[in-house]
Design a protein around this motif. Structure first.
Motif, PDB file in Angstrom:
ATOM      1  N   ARG A 415       0.834  -1.208   0.000  1.00  0.00           N
ATOM      2  CA  ARG A 415       0.000   0.000   0.000  1.00  0.00           C
ATOM      3  C   ARG A 415       0.865   1.254   0.000  1.00  0.00           C
ATOM      4  O   ARG A 415       0.541   2.257  -0.652  1.00  0.00           O
ATOM      5  N   SER A 420      -3.784  -0.078  -4.234  1.00  0.00           N
ATOM      6  CA  SER A 420      -5.076   0.361  -3.701  1.00  0.00           C
ATOM      7  C   SER A 420      -5.990  -0.839  -3.529  1.00  0.00           C
ATOM      8  O   SER A 420      -5.751  -1.912  -4.088  1.00  0.00           O
ATOM      9  N   ASP A 421      -7.044  -0.668  -2.729  1.00  0.00           N
ATOM     10  CA  ASP A 421      -7.996  -1.763  -2.515  1.00  0.00           C
ATOM     11  C   ASP A 421      -8.791  -2.070  -3.779  1.00  0.00           C
ATOM     12  O   ASP A 421      -9.132  -3.220  -4.044  1.00  0.00           O
ATOM     13  N   GLU A 422      -9.097  -1.034  -4.566  1.00  0.00           N
ATOM     14  CA  GLU A 422      -9.860  -1.212  -5.797  1.00  0.00           C
ATOM     15  C   GLU A 422      -8.968  -0.959  -7.005  1.00  0.00           C
ATOM     16  O   GLU A 422      -8.182  -0.007  -7.012  1.00  0.00           O
ATOM     17  N   TRP A 434      -1.054  -1.952 -11.012  1.00  0.00           N
ATOM     18  CA  TRP A 434      -1.879  -2.486  -9.913  1.00  0.00           C
ATOM     19  C   TRP A 434      -1.873  -4.012  -9.938  1.00  0.00           C
ATOM     20  O   TRP A 434      -1.725  -4.659  -8.895  1.00  0.00           O
TER      21      TRP A 434
END
Length: 586
Positions: A415, A420-422, A434
């Motif tokens: 992170r 990122s989470d999405e 990503w």
């Protein structure tokens, strides 16, 4: 007899694994478990005392395949087997024996053949472009692996290369060899030639090598070149402990010097050879194998594959004709979108094609419907900047005190460098970055219990050294050559049109036959579903002759209407017209 190494093998696999003395040829069709057989045979030989691990050499064609073989053997408790590529084995022998012969270190390896050729071209007053230099480099490789002198090359390839006449190509090759010698360098093929020459000229060295290695296994034997076969003969001598494994129907590197005759004629070259045929396919559903068998019907050395699962299992493969390449790309993307929405893992889906240029429209169409894709054979995973950054960050974090658990620690580190989470939208550098970072996190999530940040980061470094790449959570795009040896649940084979598959420059019977084998490789990558498609393109291409050879009895017409599905992102200004889904079946 030890049963551990033989557990789970079918009757034919067990026959191959328990035939420990050679010569043995295992004719192993696609999906029949050849790697399992090779490793179980070696493990069984070690378990029963027939083999000493340090005296076994297992040769394959890629460093990744060799690494997988070592890992499988290690999992069965077998350490010390020399599982290597031909080049790695030859280079190790050169580096070991050269100082004894010459009193100094072995020559260095040319790191860029095209750059060296450019310097050689200056020396003979030539200024070919980079593309021509690449082709000349390929000609040099072909000449050497087929054991031809420069004079014999000129007789075999009298047409020249590009705008260079054969005399100019010969002059350039001579200049290249002279420059290489002056710099005291060897190229990739020279490694094999030099090793073979050393073994032929030095009796004490060939005796030492033969004393060290007593049992030989060679995978993908249909891809062996005359040079590799000569080196194998020198390693083996007059002994008979040789097991080769291959499938003539998957010979797709003849243009690079591979010669399937070494496989097809093995039992005639080696008196008393044991022949084991593996034809029970453990990968694909029966309808897919029907397509593969139909394509290779009556071809020399072709195996008839049967499904290990019940014949009733599996969807019928489809063939769809589209009006143009854009419509074909959109149609395939829409089908994949529907399957992902139904819960299919994108890692289990592949789009295969003949030429790299076909990926352009496919990548755009997939991005338009929100699907992330990776092109096989592009940048290596461990060379991606975000991956290198992630590995360095994890190694640095492993030195400092960690308060959280292992998985949380990895997630926090990634992170901090941008995970990122999405995910961002598909199609672009941000999504690619990503996916690369997310793959590192998945490796941590899949690590065995007790893994620490230190051991995890050490494992990443070790995997990077051997290019052991994780599967990104993306749909895979790949050429048929790059797809060999891999498998997916769902395969979309596009561009089944004359000029693409078979490729336009395939004009002789032998060249078209190799294109057929390429199509066969693509078809047999599929486990659960297979979709074939084609379009006339701008030049009015006809459906591939291979579709006719397969026949309508094993294919059903697909629905091309999905090509007009609305993209999830901004739609392309181009529109597709109605498709002719039944055209190749008429």
């Amino acid at each position: 007899m030890s049963d551990g190494a033989l557990e789970g093998l079918d009757e034919r696999q067990r026959e191959a694994a328990t035939t420990l003395r050679g010569p043995v040829v295992v004719l192993a069709g696609a999906g029949t478990g050849k790697t399992r057989v090779i490793t179980r045979r070696i493990a069984h030989g070690v378990d029963t005392g027939a083999y000493s691990p340090s005296r076994v050499m297992a040769v394959t064609f890629t460093a990744k395949a060799a690494g997988e073989m070592r890992a499988r053997l290690r999992a069965m408790g077998v350490e010390g087997v020399a599982a290597r590529t031909f080049h790695a084995a030859a280079l190790a022998q050169l580096n070991f024996f050269w100082p004894q012969l010459a009193g100094d270190q072995a020559p260095t390896i040319v790191d860029n053949k095209v750059r060296l050729l450019a310097h050689a071209a200056d020396g003979v007053g030539l200024s070919p472009d980079v593309a021509t230099l690449r082709d000349v480099a390929s000609e040099i490789e072909w000449r050497k692996v087929t054991l031809r002198s420069i004079e014999a090359y000129a007789d075999a390839r009298p047409k020249g290369v590009g705008r260079l006449g054969v005399d100019q190509v010969v002059a350039l090759q001579r200049s290249y060899e002279k420059l290489k010698d002056e710099r005291r360098q060897l190229d990739f093929e020279d490694v094999l030639l030099a090793c073979a020459g050393m073994l032929e000229a030095e009796p004490q060295i060939v005796h030492a090598v033969r004393e060290q290695y007593r049992h030989f296994t060679v995978d993908e034997f249909q891809d062996v070149s005359p040079l590799q076969h000569r080196l194998l003969e020198l390693w083996l001598g007059d002994r008979r402990d040789l097991c080769v494994v291959g499938d003539a129907s998957q010979t797709i590197y003849s243009f690079a010097g591979a010669d399937a005759r070494f496989l097809l004629e093995f039992e005639h070259r080696h008196e008393g050879a044991k022949v084991v045929r593996l034809e029970k396919n453990h990968r694909s559903d029966a309808p897919i194998l029907d397509v593969a068998n139909a394509l290779m019907r009556d071809r020399p050395g072709a195996l008839v594959l049967t499904a290990a699962r019940p014949a009733a299992v599996g969807a019928e493969p489809t063939v769809t004709g589209f009006d143009d390449d854009v419509a074909e790309a959109r149609g395939v993307a829409a089908r994949i979108r529907a399957s992902l929405d139904a819960g299919v893992d994108p890692r289990r889906v592949a789009v295969l094609y003949r030429a790299h240029a076909q990926s352009v429209e496919l990548l755009k169409a997939l991005a338009d419907v929100g699907i992330a894709a990776s092109v096989l054979g592009g940048r290596r995973f461990w060379d991606i900047p975000e991956v290198r950054q992630g590995v360095m960050a994890l190694r640095a974090a492993a030195v400092a005190p960690i308060e959280t658990g292992f998985i949380d620690s990895v997630r926090d580190v990634l992170r901090n460098i941008g995970l990122s989470d999405e995910p961002p939208e598909a199609g672009g550098a941000l999504r690619d970055a990503w996916e690369a970072r997310a793959a590192l996190l998945r490796l941590a999530e899949e690590a065995p219990p007790g893994t620490t940040l230190r051991s995890f980061s050490d494992d990443l470094v070790a995997r990077a050294k051997v290019q052991d790449e994780p599967a990104l959570r993306t749909v895979t795009l790949a050429t048929l050559h790059a797809a060999k040896g891999l498998e997916w649940d769902h395969v979309h084979l596009v561009g089944m049109a004359e000029g693409l598959l078979p490729i336009g420059y395939a004009t002789t019977f032998e060249q078209v036959d190799e294109e057929r084998r390429l199509a066969y490789v693509g078809i047999t990558r599929a486990a659960r579903s297979l979709s074939l498609s084609w379009s006339p393109g701008l030049r009015g291409r006809a459906p591939s002759r291979f579709l006719k050879e397969i026949g309508s009895g094993t294919l059903r017409a697909g629905d091309a209407s999905a090509s007009s599905a609305r993209p999830r992102r901004a739609a392309s200004p181009r529109t597709s017209s109605a498709a002719r889904s039944d055209a190749p079946l008429r």
